[in-house]
Design a protein around this motif. Sequence first.
Motif, PDB file in Angstrom:
ATOM      1  N   THR A 180    -148.407   7.659 114.235  1.00  0.00           N
ATOM      2  CA  THR A 180    -148.225   6.339 113.597  1.00  0.00           C
ATOM      3  C   THR A 180    -147.906   5.257 114.615  1.00  0.00           C
ATOM      4  N   ASP A 204    -146.731  11.619 116.905  1.00  0.00           N
ATOM      5  CA  ASP A 204    -145.860  10.627 117.521  1.00  0.00           C
ATOM      6  C   ASP A 204    -145.061  11.219 118.669  1.00  0.00           C
ATOM      7  N   TYR A 227    -137.809   8.880 113.354  1.00  0.00           N
ATOM      8  CA  TYR A 227    -138.081   7.732 112.486  1.00  0.00           C
ATOM      9  C   TYR A 227    -136.783   7.068 112.041  1.00  0.00           C
TER      10      TYR A 227
END
Length: 227
Positions: A180, A204, A227
């Motif tokens: 992402t 990621d 995240y």
Amino acid sequence: MRIGVFGATGVIGQRIVAEAVSRGHEVRAFTRNQSKIPADASSVTWQVADVLDVDSVTTAITGLDVVVNAINAGDDIPETIANADVLPSAARALLAALDRHPSTRLLIVGGAGSLEVQPGLQVVDVDGFTEQLRSVLGVPPEYSKVVLAHREALNLYRLSNRDWTYLSPSAALVKSGERTGRFRTGTNQLLVMEDGTSDISAGDLAMALIDEAERPQFIQRRFTVGY
């Protein structure tokens, strides 16, 4: 750059190889098993090398700018638990080989268990950690051997004067997760979201590793992404 990847056939290793190739780097992929080399190697140079053998590693990494250690201890959970000592053994072999290649940089994909949940308290040392492994990560309590082996390896790197960087994922590594490009970076503390979860996708994680290869920020240090 010329980047070599140990553990290139694994889920994480494959992502790292793909990420490095997509950015135009020259990639040398290593495996201990000749049969795992893909028929279509495309732009990747594949080579058989044993990450546990100092001479094999020394020869394999000749001419590389960066070496990535993305190995795991097995193809399934029981095998990984049984072979947990592979992680510190690989660390010793890589560091010994780098004594002969002191200008080569080493990037390691490690574990999350040595991250801190509060100052001085690592995840693996939290009361009930072993008992909660099945409910939290879906692995048996014996998997704590792997977590401790990752920590032992990290401590070996920390004692070294070589050019190393250790990347810890968040608590949950989503191996099927896509890239992402949106994640946070930390150092020794576990990154946790507002809902209490802590995770990162394999895509990621690979992106963060190659970012570090291209723009070094954590020389002789550990960092984490989540995240």
